[in-house]
Design a protein around this motif. Structure first.
Motif, short mmCIF file in Angstrom:
data_model
loop_
_atom_site.label_atom_id
_atom_site.label_comp_id
_atom_site.label_asym_id
_atom_site.label_seq_id
_atom_site.Cartn_x
_atom_site.Cartn_y
_atom_site.Cartn_z
N TRP A 128 0.89 -1.11 -0.07
CA TRP A 128 -0.05 -0.23 0.04
C TRP A 128 1.02 1.16 0.09
O TRP A 128 0.80 2.11 -0.76
CB TRP A 128 -0.83 0.03 1.28
CG TRP A 128 -2.09 -1.04 1.00
CD1 TRP A 128 -1.97 -2.24 1.78
CD2 TRP A 128 -3.03 -1.02 0.22
NE1 TRP A 128 -3.00 -3.06 1.46
CE2 TRP A 128 -3.83 -2.24 0.67
CE3 TRP A 128 -3.65 -0.30 -0.76
CZ2 TRP A 128 -5.08 -2.81 -0.13
CZ3 TRP A 128 -4.73 -0.53 -1.16
CH2 TRP A 128 -5.45 -2.02 -1.07
N TRP A 129 1.93 1.40 0.73
CA TRP A 129 2.88 2.38 0.81
C TRP A 129 3.36 2.56 -0.45
O TRP A 129 3.49 3.60 -1.15
CB TRP A 129 4.09 2.09 1.70
CG TRP A 129 3.59 2.48 3.17
CD1 TRP A 129 3.02 1.84 4.21
CD2 TRP A 129 3.89 3.73 3.68
NE1 TRP A 129 2.94 2.65 5.13
CE2 TRP A 129 3.29 3.91 5.01
CE3 TRP A 129 4.34 5.06 3.06
CZ2 TRP A 129 3.46 4.82 5.67
CZ3 TRP A 129 4.54 6.24 4.01
CH2 TRP A 129 3.94 6.24 5.53
N SER A 130 3.88 1.41 -1.04
CA SER A 130 4.46 1.74 -2.46
C SER A 130 3.65 2.13 -3.53
O SER A 130 3.87 2.75 -4.42
CB SER A 130 4.99 0.03 -2.89
OG SER A 130 6.17 -0.26 -2.37
N ALA A 131 2.47 1.67 -3.62
CA ALA A 131 1.03 2.17 -4.40
C ALA A 131 0.97 3.84 -4.40
O ALA A 131 0.78 4.41 -5.24
CB ALA A 131 -0.08 1.48 -4.02
N GLY A 132 0.93 4.15 -3.04
CA GLY A 132 0.87 5.53 -2.79
C GLY A 132 2.08 6.40 -3.24
O GLY A 132 2.02 7.55 -3.88
N VAL A 133 3.43 5.89 -2.93
CA VAL A 133 4.64 6.59 -3.22
C VAL A 133 4.66 6.49 -4.83
O VAL A 133 4.85 7.48 -5.44
CB VAL A 133 5.78 5.80 -2.56
CG1 VAL A 133 7.06 6.44 -3.38
CG2 VAL A 133 5.64 5.89 -1.15
N GLY A 134 4.25 5.48 -5.54
CA GLY A 134 4.01 5.46 -6.96
C GLY A 134 3.26 6.21 -7.45
O GLY A 134 3.70 7.21 -8.57
N ALA A 135 2.23 6.60 -6.94
CA ALA A 135 1.18 7.56 -7.55
C ALA A 135 1.90 9.16 -7.46
O ALA A 135 1.82 10.00 -8.31
CB ALA A 135 -0.21 7.80 -6.84
N LEU A 136 2.27 9.23 -6.31
CA LEU A 136 2.97 10.89 -5.94
C LEU A 136 4.19 11.05 -6.81
O LEU A 136 4.35 12.11 -7.59
CB LEU A 136 3.52 10.89 -4.64
CG LEU A 136 2.13 10.93 -3.61
CD1 LEU A 136 2.83 11.11 -2.19
CD2 LEU A 136 1.37 12.15 -3.75
N SER A 137 5.06 9.97 -7.13
CA SER A 137 6.46 10.04 -7.86
C SER A 137 5.87 10.29 -9.18
O SER A 137 6.65 10.90 -10.05
CB SER A 137 7.24 9.20 -7.46
OG SER A 137 6.81 7.75 -7.95
N GLY A 138 4.72 9.40 -9.79
CA GLY A 138 4.40 9.56 -11.17
C GLY A 138 3.74 10.98 -11.54
O GLY A 138 4.04 11.33 -12.68
N ALA A 139 3.02 11.42 -10.66
CA ALA A 139 2.76 12.97 -10.80
C ALA A 139 3.89 13.96 -11.11
O ALA A 139 4.01 14.54 -11.68
CB ALA A 139 1.73 13.18 -9.87
N MET A 140 4.70 13.77 -10.01
CA MET A 140 6.06 14.56 -9.90
C MET A 140 6.71 14.33 -11.20
O MET A 140 7.25 15.26 -11.90
CB MET A 140 6.80 14.18 -8.75
CG MET A 140 7.90 14.84 -8.33
SD MET A 140 8.74 14.61 -6.80
CE MET A 140 9.99 15.93 -6.63
N GLY A 141 6.73 13.14 -11.76
CA GLY A 141 7.68 12.81 -12.84
C GLY A 141 6.96 13.27 -14.19
O GLY A 141 7.47 13.82 -15.12
N GLY A 142 5.79 13.25 -14.21
CA GLY A 142 4.91 13.66 -15.56
C GLY A 142 5.16 15.15 -15.59
O GLY A 142 4.85 15.62 -16.67
#
Length: 242
Positions: A128-142
């Motif tokens: 669950w932590w990984s999924a949340g970090v992935g969403a935030l980092s994906g938005a940051m990377g986008g």
């Protein structure tokens, strides 16, 4: 690009390669904001495509760690979705607004690297932590192509062994870079000319990596990192005011 701009870009990629060779991270974090000082931010993001893809693919293969893909699949999946959702909105921003956003992201990256997370992630909740970090980092990377600082802070909190850390972060970087550049290509912001210049950038990056490896043997990483972060903070302010 003019001859002067190409020479400046080569110097920027050399510097980015030196930072990555010294610290093991930081190529896009250095190259994208510096390039954005004299060219559109979307073009700067496009020019780092080949160095980012090639260096991370090589590190992922060289580490030989296949467990990272299974372990961090939730992070990679949510990161991919967030990246694809964010890129079209980013490309619709005006150059001035995009520079301001990029400057803000670089400042956030500096803060994250100065104050690394000290999280305790229970194994049962890691997905669950990984999924949340992935969403935030994906938005940051986008927005900026800079997913690194958030991912580094999270993986550091998991206390991975060195080789597992390198293999996992390389796979995660690829998981964000591929949809980012594919989406830019689909929207006409990454063409053959950009890819050609990006491929040429592999030469100064490789030279920078070699120099950085030598510097790593003689310089204090702590002071090198402090100078780098101070420099990036100044670049972020310049971008925000541009």
């Amino acid at each position: 690009m003019t001859g002067l701009e190409m020479a400046t870009a080569a110097a920027v990629f050399l510097a980015g390669g030196m930072v990555k060779g010294t610290l093991g991270i930081g190529l896009p974090l250095v190259a994208v904001p510096l390039l954005s000082l004299f060219m559109p931010a979307t073009q700067a993001i496009a020019l780092v495509a080949m160095p980012v893809l090639v260096s991370n693919a090589w590190q992922a293969l060289d580490s030989g760690d296949v467990h990272g893909l299974r372990r961090f699949l939730p992070l990679i999946a949510t990161q991919l979705v967030a990246t694809l959702l964010t890129v079209p909105m980013t490309l619709a921003l005006s150059p001035r607004t995009l520079n301001a956003v990029l400057g803000a992201v670089v400042l956030l990256a500096v803060v994250l690297l100065c104050l690394p997370l000290r999280l305790h992630v229970p194994p049962a909740r890691e997905r669950w932590w990984s999924a949340g970090v992935g969403a935030l980092s994906g938005a940051m990377g986008g927005v900026s192509s800079l997913t690194g600082p958030l991912i580094i802070s999270y993986l550091a909190s998991l206390r991975l062994p060195r080789e597992a850390f390198i293999g996992s972060i390389s796979l995660i970087y690829l998981g964000s870079a591929i949809p980012l550049y594919a989406s830019m290509a689909a929207h006409g912001r990454l063409g053959a000319a950009d890819l050609t210049l990006s491929a040429l950038a592999l030469v100064p990056v490789a030279c920078g990596l070699a120099l950085g490896k030598r510097l790593r043997l003689h310089l204090s990483e702590v002071w090198f990192r402090r100078v780098l972060l101070a420099f990036l903070a100044a670049v972020a302010v310049a971008l925000a005011l541009k």
